[in-house]
Design an enzyme around this catalytic site. Sequence first.
Site, PDB file in Angstrom:
ATOM      1  N   ALA A   1      -2.854 -14.924 -14.368  1.00 33.04           N
ATOM      2  CA  ALA A   1      -1.537 -15.683 -14.093  1.00 33.04           C
ATOM      3  C   ALA A   1      -1.545 -17.031 -13.457  1.00 33.04           C
ATOM      4  O   ALA A   1      -0.869 -17.386 -12.845  1.00 33.04           O
ATOM      5  CB  ALA A   1      -0.483 -14.547 -13.483  1.00 33.04           C
TER       6      ALA A   1
ATOM      7  N   ASN B   1      -3.218  -8.944  -8.314  1.00 25.69           N
ATOM      8  CA  ASN B   1      -3.923  -9.333  -9.439  1.00 25.69           C
ATOM      9  C   ASN B   1      -4.591 -11.022  -8.970  1.00 25.69           C
ATOM     10  O   ASN B   1      -5.963 -11.271  -9.313  1.00 25.69           O
ATOM     11  CB  ASN B   1      -3.622  -9.166 -10.638  1.00 25.69           C
ATOM     12  CG  ASN B   1      -3.645  -7.905 -11.147  1.00 25.69           C
ATOM     13  OD1 ASN B   1      -4.476  -6.950 -10.898  1.00 25.69           O
ATOM     14  ND2 ASN B   1      -1.996  -7.502 -11.416  1.00 25.69           N
TER      15      ASN B   1
ATOM     16  N   HIS C   1       2.665 -19.486  -8.149  1.00 28.88           N
ATOM     17  CA  HIS C   1       1.352 -19.558  -7.318  1.00 28.88           C
ATOM     18  C   HIS C   1       0.680 -20.619  -7.006  1.00 28.88           C
ATOM     19  O   HIS C   1       0.582 -21.437  -7.899  1.00 28.88           O
ATOM     20  CB  HIS C   1       0.314 -18.723  -8.276  1.00 28.88           C
ATOM     21  CG  HIS C   1       0.644 -17.491  -8.631  1.00 28.88           C
ATOM     22  ND1 HIS C   1       1.021 -16.361  -7.925  1.00 28.88           N
ATOM     23  CD2 HIS C   1       0.911 -16.808 -10.036  1.00 28.88           C
ATOM     24  CE1 HIS C   1       1.246 -15.170  -8.328  1.00 28.88           C
ATOM     25  NE2 HIS C   1       1.344 -15.412  -9.783  1.00 28.88           N
TER      26      HIS C   1
HETATM   27  N1  LIG Z   1      -4.821 -10.423 -14.081  1.00 29.59           N
HETATM   28  C1  LIG Z   1      -3.634 -10.813 -13.881  1.00 29.59           C
HETATM   29  O1  LIG Z   1      -3.332 -11.986 -13.439  1.00 29.59           O
HETATM   30  C2  LIG Z   1      -2.562 -10.059 -14.292  1.00 29.59           C
HETATM   31  C3  LIG Z   1      -1.213 -10.514 -14.485  1.00 29.59           C
HETATM   32  C4  LIG Z   1      -0.257  -9.564 -14.981  1.00 29.59           C
HETATM   33  C5  LIG Z   1      -0.548  -8.187 -15.032  1.00 29.59           C
HETATM   34  N2  LIG Z   1      -1.758  -7.698 -14.599  1.00 29.59           N
HETATM   35  C6  LIG Z   1      -2.026  -6.313 -14.732  1.00 29.59           C
HETATM   36  O2  LIG Z   1      -2.204  -6.078 -16.367  1.00 29.59           O
HETATM   37  C7  LIG Z   1      -1.729  -4.606 -16.424  1.00 29.59           C
HETATM   38  C8  LIG Z   1      -0.812  -4.391 -17.464  1.00 29.59           C
HETATM   39  O3  LIG Z   1       0.096  -5.123 -17.359  1.00 29.59           O
HETATM   40  P1  LIG Z   1       1.483  -5.031 -18.288  1.00 29.59           P
HETATM   41  O4  LIG Z   1       2.509  -6.017 -17.770  1.00 29.59           O
HETATM   42  O5  LIG Z   1       0.964  -4.759 -19.655  1.00 29.59           O
HETATM   43  O6  LIG Z   1       2.066  -3.596 -17.802  1.00 29.59           O
HETATM   44  P2  LIG Z   1       2.910  -2.665 -18.607  1.00 29.59           P
HETATM   45  O7  LIG Z   1       3.625  -1.765 -17.516  1.00 29.59           O
HETATM   46  O8  LIG Z   1       3.913  -3.354 -19.645  1.00 29.59           O
HETATM   47  O9  LIG Z   1       2.066  -1.807 -19.387  1.00 29.59           O
HETATM   48  C9  LIG Z   1       1.051  -0.846 -19.209  1.00 29.59           C
HETATM   49  C10 LIG Z   1       0.904   0.117 -20.102  1.00 29.59           C
HETATM   50  O10 LIG Z   1      -0.433   0.865 -19.566  1.00 29.59           O
HETATM   51  C11 LIG Z   1      -0.156   2.362 -19.460  1.00 29.59           C
HETATM   52  N3  LIG Z   1      -0.714   2.846 -18.575  1.00 29.59           N
HETATM   53  C12 LIG Z   1      -0.663   2.954 -17.376  1.00 29.59           C
HETATM   54  N4  LIG Z   1      -1.647   3.660 -16.528  1.00 29.59           N
HETATM   55  C13 LIG Z   1      -2.373   4.181 -17.627  1.00 29.59           C
HETATM   56  C14 LIG Z   1      -3.332   5.360 -17.562  1.00 29.59           C
HETATM   57  N5  LIG Z   1      -3.907   5.664 -16.446  1.00 29.59           N
HETATM   58  N6  LIG Z   1      -3.955   5.818 -18.931  1.00 29.59           N
HETATM   59  C15 LIG Z   1      -3.212   5.399 -20.115  1.00 29.59           C
HETATM   60  N7  LIG Z   1      -2.221   4.343 -20.273  1.00 29.59           N
HETATM   61  C16 LIG Z   1      -1.874   3.750 -18.981  1.00 29.59           C
HETATM   62  C17 LIG Z   1       1.422   2.458 -19.505  1.00 29.59           C
HETATM   63  O11 LIG Z   1       1.823   3.593 -19.998  1.00 29.59           O
HETATM   64  C18 LIG Z   1       1.964   1.211 -19.996  1.00 29.59           C
HETATM   65  O12 LIG Z   1       2.304   1.426 -21.575  1.00 29.59           O
HETATM   66  C19 LIG Z   1      -1.071  -4.106 -14.750  1.00 29.59           C
HETATM   67  O13 LIG Z   1      -2.202  -3.428 -14.301  1.00 29.59           O
HETATM   68  C20 LIG Z   1      -0.985  -5.292 -14.487  1.00 29.59           C
HETATM   69  O14 LIG Z   1      -0.835  -5.197 -12.883  1.00 29.59           O
HETATM   70  C21 LIG Z   1      -2.834  -8.521 -14.529  1.00 29.59           C
END
Ligand SMILES: NC(=O)c1ccc[n+]([C@@H]2O[C@H](COP(=O)([O-])OP(=O)(O)OC[C@H]3O[C@@H](n4cnc5c(N)ncnc54)[C@H](O)[C@@H]3O)[C@@H](O)[C@H]2O)c1
Length: 254
Positions: A121, A177, A205
């Site tokens: 992000a 993150n 950010h």
């Molecule tokens: N790198 C970055 O800059 C950045 C930015 C935004 C989000 N993220 C991270 O990416 C990840 C996904 O984000 P999102 O917005 O798609 O989230 P989201 O909540 O929309 O989707 C996450 C999915 O993962 C599933 N899930 C969670 N834990 C699980 C497990 N142990 N086993 C199986 N399925 C599981 C949930 O049921 C859900 O469907 C999050 O951890 C978020 O913090 C990273």
Amino acid sequence: MKVGIIGCGAIANIITTSIVSEENDIDIAYFFDKDIERAENIATLAGGVAVLDFEDMLNDVDLILECASPDSVKYFAPIVLKRGIDMIIMSIGAFMDTDFYSDVLKIAKDNNAKIHLPSGAVVGLDGIKAVAKFGLKEVSLVTRKSPKSLGKDIDSEEVLFEGKASEAVKEFPLNINVAATISMACNTDIDVKIIVDPNVDRNVHEITAKGDFGEFKTITMNYPCAANPKTSMLAALSAIRLLKSFNETISVGM
Ligand SMILES: NC(=O)c1ccc[n+]([C@@H]2O[C@H](COP(=O)([O-])OP(=O)(O)OC[C@H]3O[C@@H](n4cnc5c(N)ncnc54)[C@H](O)[C@@H]3O)[C@@H](O)[C@H]2O)c1
């Protein structure tokens, strides 16, 4: 390249929708989520398979894309990497646990697997990586969030956190993150300030880096994903770019 996805939420849906909408050599074939319905919905969209047991996809993929949660990285990454399968990891905050980070790095090296962390992000990681070992003296991140995104109702800005990234992860594990990615890019526990600001309606950010090279500042003002307002669109877009880059002959701006 055959890909399996762990975590079928906002990021997985944006990535899959984009990848299946155009011709490329990326086959997102398997989907796993603790909520099987989510995996099935996205599998239908992609013409792929939703698996009940994530290990069922490991025999048939070149890469696993994690977009679930930091805890899921801790559970799944060692299993995937031990099989010599490369990973893209979105929940980068997991690596702020330094013991886990060293363990996982060793597993990946021992099994000839690669771990890819998208820029996510934020913009500016290219510059931070370039100067990291050449007199980088100071890196800081100021993140501004809207009161709505944090369920708050306030009239003036409030500092929620000020300290090192390694401390921020304990208080804001799901919002770390960006800080984690910057820290890893320059191998430094960076200074982080998190502000809830009634004047912003996006996740903002601001990175400042200073050193022998000079100074730069980047500001990223992210629109959230419709399906998950905590996640920025740019995070999903950066993973799409990364996926596509694996098959490109020329690499620009890395
Ligand atoms: N790198 C970055 O800059 C950045 C930015 C935004 C989000 N993220 C991270 O990416 C990840 C996904 O984000 P999102 O917005 O798609 O989230 P989201 O909540 O929309 O989707 C996450 C999915 O993962 C599933 N899930 C969670 N834990 C699980 C497990 N142990 N086993 C199986 N399925 C599981 C949930 O049921 C859900 O469907 C999050 O951890 C978020 O913090 C990273």
